[in-house]
Design an enzyme around this catalytic site. Structure first.
Site, PDB file in Angstrom:
ATOM      1  N   LYS A 115       0.868  -1.184   0.000  1.00 59.81           N
ATOM      2  CA  LYS A 115       0.000   0.000   0.000  1.00 59.81           C
ATOM      3  C   LYS A 115       0.900   1.229   0.000  1.00 59.81           C
ATOM      4  CE  LYS A 115      -2.620  -3.315   2.111  1.00 59.81           C
ATOM      5  NZ  LYS A 115      -2.137  -4.596   2.656  1.00 59.81           N
ATOM      6  N   HIS A 298      -5.904  -4.728  12.088  1.00 59.97           N
ATOM      7  CA  HIS A 298      -5.340  -4.892  10.748  1.00 59.97           C
ATOM      8  C   HIS A 298      -3.938  -4.305  10.659  1.00 59.97           C
ATOM      9  CE1 HIS A 298      -5.306  -4.413   6.231  1.00 59.97           C
ATOM     10  NE2 HIS A 298      -5.837  -5.607   6.360  1.00 59.97           N
ATOM     11  N   LYS A 300       0.137  -3.426  11.092  1.00 58.71           N
ATOM     12  CA  LYS A 300       1.400  -4.136  10.943  1.00 58.71           C
ATOM     13  C   LYS A 300       2.511  -3.174  11.393  1.00 58.71           C
ATOM     14  CE  LYS A 300      -1.397  -5.283   7.166  1.00 58.71           C
ATOM     15  NZ  LYS A 300      -2.227  -6.278   7.771  1.00 58.71           N
ATOM     16  N   ASP A 305      12.738  -0.623  21.736  1.00 62.85           N
ATOM     17  CA  ASP A 305      13.465   0.355  22.545  1.00 62.85           C
ATOM     18  C   ASP A 305      12.906   1.756  22.307  1.00 62.85           C
ATOM     19  OD1 ASP A 305      14.919  -1.609  23.768  1.00 62.85           O
ATOM     20  OD2 ASP A 305      16.686  -1.383  22.506  1.00 62.85           O
TER      21      ASP A 305
END
Length: 419
Positions: A115, A298, A300, A305
């Site tokens: 995307k 949905h 990702k 750290d």
């Protein structure tokens, strides 16, 4: 394409369609020279119609406009929809189209899952959000929780080069090559670099089936091994390889605060089952697991750290890690990492249920057998995937669906799966 850290970038986190769509549509509509868009899913709903209007506005304003959709993920676009784009001069490319015997789409393992949007070589967008109404809160209980980033700075030039290389590679196999090149508009020359816009170092990392088969997973593993304080991974489809699971367990055992945010209300039933088979292994090593329960997750994204994070299209499952074409941005910047970390902390506090070994109960019987098989499958599938055919990506002019598309919120799950 060489993977390298590029300095001088500025990033804005965009959460869900409410923040993402207005920004990307406005930038597209105001384009002066060029728009390049790649998306796995484009539906002919209210969001798809807004994208169509923005693309047409850009084309009528003199910009060259290319949009690539995946044939498996975007199967139901009508002739009216595509015809209006073509009439305005928009070039709509379909990734790996093919015959659909008995209405089936055989390219499940040949998906362009990226995307990306690049406008005027000045701003880019990368993330996990498709152009469909199920990324908006008013869609209802099935509305997705997801993220993207708006990018300014030299990394935009890197993403721009990648998108044009992908177009050139795909068009090399077009059947109507001469027609497309005759209609090609001239793009005014742009400088080789984009001036610095911020202080963030960043890297654009992709996965394909030839030269960059494991780049995204490899950078995750490097960051996990380097983590000293915390790791937070929010991922929609979590069923990674054995090395990934092993490194998470090692990090937890050396004192790193390792947390996973996974789907508690999945859009596909098997998602929770697949991830759940790994819960005992992870919890026993000290990994903390949270299930997001407000709506389907949905996203990702990950934070490691204080100054490393990633946003992109790649899930942590066999499809994304071994088959799909994916794209992530990796960012080294303390301020942006803190912004994403705060968002994920809020998610864990207000919208998640923490899973414990006590709540799971004892692992025995058939669940024990399933867990054993699932855990050891993760050791083997990357090797098996190497033996499968590695297709040559093809881009062809997008063709309308043979059947009338269903509009608005009535889309079935077949095309929406694992977007």
């Amino acid at each position: 394409m060489e993977r390298r850290w590029i300095s001088g970038n500025d990033f804005t986190l965009l959460e869900n369609g409410e923040e993402f769509f207005p920004r990307v549509f406005d930038c597209i509509a105001k384009a002066r020279r060029e728009v390049v868009v790649e998306t796995f899913i484009l539906f002919e709903d209210k969001v798809g119609l807004q994208l169509k209007a923005a693309l047409i506005a850009a084309a009528k304003g003199g910009a060259q406009v290319d949009i690539t959709i995946d044939d498996w993920g975007s199967p139901d676009l009508s002739e009216d929809f595509l015809g209006a784009l073509r009439a305005a001069g928009v070039r709509v490319h379909s990734f790996n189209p093919g015959p659909r015997p008995f209405g089936l789409r055989p390219h499940l393992l040949r998906r362009m899952h990226r995307k990306i949007a690049v406008i005027d070589r000045e701003v880019a967008f990368v993330g996990g959000i498709n152009y469909s109404a199920d990324h908006l809160g008013d869609y209802g209980p099935e509305a997705k929780q997801d993220y993207a980033v708006e990018i300014h700075g030299p990394l935009v030039a890197e993403i721009h080069r990648f998108c044009h290389a992908a177009l050139a590679e795909g068009q090399r196999y077009q059947r109507e090559k001469r027609q497309w090149w005759r209609s090609r508009k001239h793009i005014r020359a742009a400088p080789d670099s984009v001036p610095p816009q911020g202080s963030a170092d960043a890297m654009f990392v992709t996965r394909d089936n030839r030269q960059h088969t494991n780049d995204i997973e490899r950078h995750y593993l490097i960051a996990i091994r380097s983590a000293r304080k915390r790791i937070v991974i929010a991922n929609a489809y979590f069923f990674p390889g054995y090395r990934f699971i092993k490194e998470l367990k090692r990090a937890a055992r050396r004192g790193v605060d390792v947390r996973l945010i996974l789907q508690g209300q999945p859009d596909m039933a098997f998602v929770k089952t697949a991830a759940g088979m790994l819960y005992h292994h992870l919890l026993h090593a000290g990994v903390r697991i949270y299930e997001y329960c407000e709506r389907p997750l949905h996203g990702k994204v990950a934070v490691m750290d204080d100054d490393w994070c990633t946003v992109g299209s790649s899930n942590l499952d066999p499809m994304s890690l071994s088959f799909n074409l994916e794209a992530n941005v990796i960012i080294r910047d303390r301020a942006f990492t803190q912004t994403l970390a705060s968002n994920l902390d809020k998610l864990m506090c207000s919208a998640c249920n923490e899973i414990t070994e006590q709540s799971l109960g004892e692992l025995k019987g058939w669940p024990l057998v399933q867990s054993f098989l699932a855990y050891h499958f993760t050791r083997r599938y990357p090797r098996w995937a190497q033996w499968l055919p590695r297709h040559v990506p093809r881009l062809l002019p997008a063709a309308p669906s043979a059947s009338k598309p269903v509009l608005s919120t009535a889309f079935g799950d077949t095309a929406r799966e694992k977007g």
